[in-house]
Design an enzyme around this catalytic site. Structure first.
Site, PDB file in Angstrom:
ATOM      1  N   CYS A   1      39.028  -9.527  42.562  1.00 14.04           N
ATOM      2  CA  CYS A   1      38.714 -10.556  43.538  1.00 14.04           C
ATOM      3  C   CYS A   1      39.963 -11.255  44.059  1.00 14.04           C
ATOM      4  O   CYS A   1      41.032 -11.150  43.479  1.00 14.04           O
ATOM      5  CB  CYS A   1      37.876 -11.657  42.884  1.00 14.04           C
ATOM      6  SG  CYS A   1      36.371 -11.047  42.153  1.00 14.04           S
TER       7      CYS A   1
ATOM      8  N   GLY B   1      39.244  -7.520  47.448  1.00 19.86           N
ATOM      9  CA  GLY B   1      37.801  -7.368  47.257  1.00 19.86           C
ATOM     10  C   GLY B   1      37.111  -7.227  48.588  1.00 19.86           C
ATOM     11  O   GLY B   1      37.324  -8.058  49.469  1.00 19.86           O
TER      12      GLY B   1
ATOM     13  N   ASN C   1      38.722 -14.964  39.752  1.00 17.47           N
ATOM     14  CA  ASN C   1      39.380 -13.665  39.767  1.00 17.47           C
ATOM     15  C   ASN C   1      39.715 -13.342  38.318  1.00 17.47           C
ATOM     16  O   ASN C   1      40.482 -14.075  37.694  1.00 17.47           O
ATOM     17  CB  ASN C   1      40.652 -13.724  40.614  1.00 17.47           C
ATOM     18  CG  ASN C   1      41.472 -12.444  40.584  1.00 17.47           C
ATOM     19  OD1 ASN C   1      42.664 -12.466  40.874  1.00 17.47           O
ATOM     20  ND2 ASN C   1      40.873 -11.320  40.235  1.00 17.47           N
ATOM     21  N   GLY C   2      39.135 -12.269  37.808  1.00 12.58           N
ATOM     22  CA  GLY C   2      39.402 -11.880  36.423  1.00 12.58           C
ATOM     23  C   GLY C   2      38.146 -11.363  35.767  1.00 12.58           C
ATOM     24  O   GLY C   2      37.171 -11.022  36.445  1.00 12.58           O
TER      25      GLY C   2
ATOM     26  N   TYR D   1      50.551  -1.892  42.250  1.00 13.69           N
ATOM     27  CA  TYR D   1      49.575  -1.433  43.233  1.00 13.69           C
ATOM     28  C   TYR D   1      48.762  -2.532  43.916  1.00 13.69           C
ATOM     29  O   TYR D   1      48.568  -2.485  45.125  1.00 13.69           O
ATOM     30  CB  TYR D   1      48.609  -0.452  42.553  1.00 13.69           C
ATOM     31  CG  TYR D   1      47.397  -0.103  43.381  1.00 13.69           C
ATOM     32  CD1 TYR D   1      47.510   0.682  44.531  1.00 13.69           C
ATOM     33  CD2 TYR D   1      46.132  -0.549  43.022  1.00 13.69           C
ATOM     34  CE1 TYR D   1      46.403   0.994  45.301  1.00 13.69           C
ATOM     35  CE2 TYR D   1      45.010  -0.234  43.795  1.00 13.69           C
ATOM     36  CZ  TYR D   1      45.162   0.527  44.925  1.00 13.69           C
ATOM     37  OH  TYR D   1      44.065   0.834  45.684  1.00 13.69           O
TER      38      TYR D   1
END
Ligand code: SF4
Length: 486
Positions: free
Chosen positions: A9, A36, A110-111, A257
């Site tokens: 996210c 996302g 996020n996670g 990445y």
């Protein structure tokens, strides 16, 4: 890599009285679209009530002018999602929202947490979700659990409730949260996922997963939220509190990445890091060839570094169709096998008759790489040498990156020579772990490298290991993560 592993996210938070906060949040999310593509949402408050608007799809599909104009307020959070827990549905889109007798809260995450089973258990034991709709959770995401715990802990001061709940979480989190009047940001003590603080020209505040969002908003980078830190932003400015002692284990894959190359992570520009990875790879795994080419877009900086380091000319051997996104109509299996052709087309005039070195950031299942090699041979390449700017991925991620099960990771099933034969390349080499870490110019002890090394900074529960088909116990599972050296 071409999308075989996905980030969980992107999160944004804005506190800017007097500004068009919904639009700023929208632009921030737009910059974080790569993190996302499944859903996007904004929660906003005028000081009295939090309004949440979320929709499946890309940011530009989820919001239009009418919606943005209807979202009025001075504090907001935003979220763009790719699920790692919970299915793909509107209910699981974020921000997630809860009410309690003492106030409202919205959370963007996020996670990925590794103790959601325990969190669900303690919530049930305490009487369930305090949301008036009923004693149940709205969705299957771990974020909803966190929001429910905070709503239950809120006795009138949301900041104190958050400070009470976050230390009970185990796993990866970079949160933006808000109540009716304040913006909060927090990072887990390992700092797996990034979160930066910026200042708008008019004095407002921005929190964002990556600095590229600050750039788009014209915000000045102030600093990162530190691992184990919570910040509160309100009319009095920013205050900081410690949630726990920092034990840095940032995701090195963000550098390889996931993050955008124009972002700055841990003080270093991502493009420059990937360029150095390519230079190092050229030293570690030299090859005789006439052309260095990237798998676009993520392989571009490392390919440019490899070309510089090897003095082999750089060329764009593939043209990428930039308009292929995630689609809700999943292709059939046979189409999926052809899927890479929808994204990449080789340029015969650049490739034909040449020995080419192809640079990609990683190999996940190996199917994409095999198709890339076959396409290059079809386009007349004399030899195809694959060079990968990270080590083989052997273990799944449990900290917010969606990766296939371990038995689908080609790096865990095969030795490098077997992978080379499987993808049909003339040679294959990966960057060493040491080379990857040195290229970041960050102390190597500050990174998580578990997907390469099995050295998981936080032990993974047995049921999660089984879900990801991890058959052997990870080598370093029981080993305590070193505490921060400073
Ligand atoms: S396991 Fe890999 S992808 Fe997951 S946080 Fe660690 S380095 Fe990043």
């Amino acid at each position: 890599m071409a999308g075989e592993a996905r980030d969980a996210c992107g999160v944004v938070g804005i506190y800017a009285p007097g500004e068009d906060v919904a639009r700023l949040t929208y632009y921030g999310l737009y910059a974080l679209q790569h993190r996302g593509q499944e859903s996007a949402g904004i929660a906003i408050s005028d000081g009295q009530t939090i309004l949440v608007y979320k929709e499946l799809g890309l940011v530009a599909q989820a919001f239009d002018e009418t919606v943005l104009q209807s979202l009025r307020g001075f504090v907001s959070i935003g979220h763009t999602r790719y699920s790692t827990t919970g299915s793909s549905s509107w209910d699981n889109a974020q921000p997630t929202f809860k009410t309690s007798p003492a106030g409202q809260i919205a959370v963007a995450h996020n996670g990925n947490l590794v103790n959601s089973v325990q969190l669900a258990g303690t919530l049930a034991a305490a009487g369930g979700d305090p949301t008036p709709a009923g004693a149940r959770l709205n969705s299957s995401s771990d974020t909803d659990l966190v929001a429910a715990h905070i709503a239950r802990a809120n006795e009138g001061d949301m900041r104190e409730a958050i400070l009470k709940v976050l230390p009970k979480l185990s796993g990866a989190y970079s949160f933006t949260m808000m109540n009716e009047e304040r913006l909060f940001g927090a990072r887990d003590p390992h700092g797996f996922r990034p979160l930066s603080i910026g200042r708008l020209p008019g004095g407002g505040w921005v929190l964002a997963s990556e600095t590229c969002a600050l750039d788009l908003l014209g915000a000045r980078f102030i600093r990162d939220v530190e691992p184990g830190e919570m910040v509160t932003i309100d009319a009095n400015g920013l205050t900081s509190e410690s949630l726990a002692r920092p034990r840095p284990a940032a995701c090195v894959f963000e550098h390889v990445y996931f993050a955008r190359p124009d972002s700055t992570l841990m003080g270093h520009n991502v493009y420059a890091t990937r360029y150095r990875m390519g230079q190092r790879l050229a030293r570690e795994a030299p090859v005789v060839a006439e052309l260095v080419m990237p798998v676009p877009d993520s392989g571009v900086p490392a390919a440019q570094g490899f070309a510089q380091g090897s003095t082999i000319p750089y060329g764009d051997g593939f043209v990428k169709n930039r308009y292929v996104g995630r689609t809700f109509i999943q292709p059939t299996q046979s189409m999926r096998e052809q899927g890479i052709r929808m994204k990449l087309n080789p340029v015969r005039e650049v490739i034909e008759g040449r020995r080419v070195v192809v640079i990609d950031d990683s190999i996940v299942r190996g199917n994409t790489t095999r198709q890339i090699v076959a396409m290059l041979r079809d386009a007349g390449a004399r030899e195809v040498h694959m060079r990968i700017s990270s080590p083989p991925i052997k273990w799944p991620c449990f900290y917010g990156i969606d990766m296939p099960d371990q038995d689908e990771l080609i790096g865990s099933r095969m030795e490098i020579e077997e992978i080379c034969a499987h993808i049909g390349a003339d040679s294959l080499a990966y960057l060493s772990t040491e080379g990857m870490l040195e290229a970041t110019q960050v102390p190597k002890e500050d990174f998580c490298t578990a997907c390469f090394s099995s050295r998981y900074p936080i032990p993974i529960p047995e049921h999660d290991l089984r879900d990801k088909h991890v058959l052997e116990s990870p080598e370093h599972q029981a080993q305590a993560w070193p505490t921060n050296r400073s």
